[in-house]
Scaffold this motif. Sequence first.
Motif, short mmCIF file in Angstrom:
data_model
loop_
_atom_site.label_atom_id
_atom_site.label_comp_id
_atom_site.label_asym_id
_atom_site.label_seq_id
_atom_site.Cartn_x
_atom_site.Cartn_y
_atom_site.Cartn_z
N ASP A 1 70.67 -2.60 8.73
CA ASP A 1 69.75 -2.35 9.83
C ASP A 1 69.90 -0.94 10.36
OD1 ASP A 1 72.21 -2.57 11.02
OD2 ASP A 1 71.67 -4.17 12.41
N ALA A 2 70.51 -0.05 9.58
CA ALA A 2 70.63 1.36 9.96
C ALA A 2 69.24 1.98 10.05
CB ALA A 2 71.49 2.11 8.94
N PRO A 3 69.09 3.10 10.78
CA PRO A 3 67.77 3.74 10.93
C PRO A 3 67.18 4.16 9.59
CG PRO A 3 69.36 4.65 12.49
CD PRO A 3 70.14 3.80 11.54
N VAL A 4 65.85 4.12 9.52
CA VAL A 4 65.13 4.59 8.33
C VAL A 4 64.84 6.08 8.50
CG1 VAL A 4 63.04 4.37 6.94
CG2 VAL A 4 64.08 2.33 7.97
N GLU A 5 65.23 6.86 7.52
CA GLU A 5 64.98 8.31 7.52
C GLU A 5 64.09 8.66 6.32
OE1 GLU A 5 66.11 10.06 9.96
OE2 GLU A 5 67.63 8.70 10.81
N THR A 6 63.45 9.82 6.37
CA THR A 6 62.70 10.32 5.22
C THR A 6 63.19 11.71 4.86
OG1 THR A 6 60.94 11.25 6.61
CG2 THR A 6 60.62 9.00 5.78
N ARG A 7 63.16 12.01 3.56
CA ARG A 7 63.56 13.33 3.06
C ARG A 7 62.95 13.53 1.69
NH1 ARG A 7 67.01 12.17 -0.99
NH2 ARG A 7 68.54 10.47 -0.77
N GLN A 8 63.10 14.75 1.17
CA GLN A 8 62.62 15.03 -0.17
C GLN A 8 63.50 14.32 -1.21
OE1 GLN A 8 62.13 19.20 -0.98
NE2 GLN A 8 61.43 18.89 -3.09
N ALA A 9 62.87 13.81 -2.25
CA ALA A 9 63.61 13.10 -3.29
C ALA A 9 64.52 14.04 -4.06
CB ALA A 9 62.64 12.43 -4.25
N ARG A 10 65.63 13.49 -4.57
CA ARG A 10 66.62 14.24 -5.33
C ARG A 10 66.85 13.56 -6.68
NH1 ARG A 10 70.81 13.52 -0.36
NH2 ARG A 10 69.83 14.95 1.17
N PRO A 11 67.33 14.30 -7.67
CA PRO A 11 67.58 13.69 -8.99
C PRO A 11 68.50 12.48 -8.91
CG PRO A 11 67.69 16.08 -9.16
CD PRO A 11 67.57 15.77 -7.69
N GLU A 12 69.49 12.53 -8.01
CA GLU A 12 70.45 11.42 -7.94
C GLU A 12 69.85 10.16 -7.31
OE1 GLU A 12 71.56 14.42 -4.61
OE2 GLU A 12 70.84 14.46 -6.69
N ASP A 13 68.61 10.22 -6.84
CA ASP A 13 67.95 9.04 -6.29
C ASP A 13 67.36 8.16 -7.39
OD1 ASP A 13 68.41 9.90 -3.66
OD2 ASP A 13 66.53 11.05 -3.62
N ARG A 14 67.39 8.62 -8.61
CA ARG A 14 66.66 7.95 -9.68
C ARG A 14 67.06 6.47 -9.84
NH1 ARG A 14 65.98 6.35 -14.86
NH2 ARG A 14 64.08 7.12 -15.86
N GLU A 15 68.33 6.20 -9.91
CA GLU A 15 68.78 4.83 -10.17
C GLU A 15 68.26 3.86 -9.11
OE1 GLU A 15 72.92 2.26 -10.82
OE2 GLU A 15 72.98 4.45 -10.66
N ALA A 16 68.34 4.25 -7.85
CA ALA A 16 67.89 3.37 -6.78
C ALA A 16 66.37 3.17 -6.82
CB ALA A 16 68.31 3.94 -5.42
N VAL A 17 65.63 4.26 -7.07
CA VAL A 17 64.17 4.17 -7.11
C VAL A 17 63.72 3.30 -8.28
CG1 VAL A 17 62.04 5.47 -7.48
CG2 VAL A 17 63.79 6.33 -5.90
N VAL A 18 64.32 3.50 -9.44
CA VAL A 18 63.96 2.70 -10.61
C VAL A 18 64.24 1.22 -10.35
CG1 VAL A 18 64.57 2.18 -13.01
CG2 VAL A 18 64.20 4.56 -12.29
N ALA A 19 65.33 0.93 -9.65
CA ALA A 19 65.71 -0.46 -9.40
C ALA A 19 64.65 -1.21 -8.61
CB ALA A 19 67.05 -0.51 -8.67
N PHE A 20 64.02 -0.56 -7.60
CA PHE A 20 63.05 -1.31 -6.80
C PHE A 20 61.59 -1.09 -7.24
CE2 PHE A 20 63.58 2.51 -3.98
CZ PHE A 20 62.25 2.89 -3.84
#
Length: 307
Positions: free
Chosen positions: A9-28
């Motif tokens: 339930d931590a706050p939702v933030e937005t930022r520019q995507a990074r290469p290391e985000d790939r695994e999490a993005v692919v998962a959902f």
Amino acid sequence: MSDAETASDAPVETRQARPEDREAVVAFTRDTWPELGGDYIPRVFDEWVETDGADQRTFVATVDDQPVGICQGALLSDHEAWAQGMRVDPAYRGRNISPKLTEAVYEWAADSGATVCRNMVFSWNDAGLGQSRAMGFEPLAEFRWVEPEPRAGANPELDIVDDPTVAWSVFHGSDAYHELRGLGLDLEESWALAEITKERLAESDRAFAVADDERARGMTYRTRTFERENDDGEPETWCEYGVGAWDDHETLRALGDAIARDAAEQGAEQARMLVPETPRHVSDAAYARVDFSEDPDFVLERDLTRY
């Protein structure tokens, strides 16, 4: 407990995507539309992040810096922005993630000079349509694909005029221009619609009209030739045409033959042309015996002039 109950339930933030985000993005995003063979986001994520720059920005929403949503904005001209690829981790739905991502795209686009932002939603995507309206997108246009079969021996009954200015004049004076609000496929961004100008047609792979002895009666322009997998998982070459405008079903038949021949010359096995979703245009395709797609798609628009 469900995934939603165990989600942070931590706050939702937005930022520019990074290469290391790939695994999490692919998962959902991997199984967004399993009945359609899955989502395209896992295939394009690396390219999106690598090509981000002044004219493109990929955003992620994060909780504890873990990506739980993604959306991309792209500038199609000095005043047109396009929003695409909105996805949210199912475990975090109900956390206003989509609005936060959309707002990030709006702010970036407006700061970059855009006065309008558009998106495209499949007509059957109830959730996507509802969310787009909730975020201020207003209905703008509706289109469908007609799909002439590439044939090297196709012989149009009308003359072919290879002149972008003539093609633009035909489109500008057509009901297709009115129904599509002057839009056709962008030359750089696939699945994005932008305002058709004489300059854009001149920069396309090929812009042409079909004409009789008195006047030009139909037009189109080729945007790209690309490969995609067919239902059997085999690669197929496609030619894509950014918009179609024509007077009557005979003109469409000639335009379809011109596309069939042009696509065959490009080595394509399939071709498609964007057309307005109206009873006249779709029934013309049926009358001319030119195949067309099963479902229409919707284009929506958000005014950014006061953003």
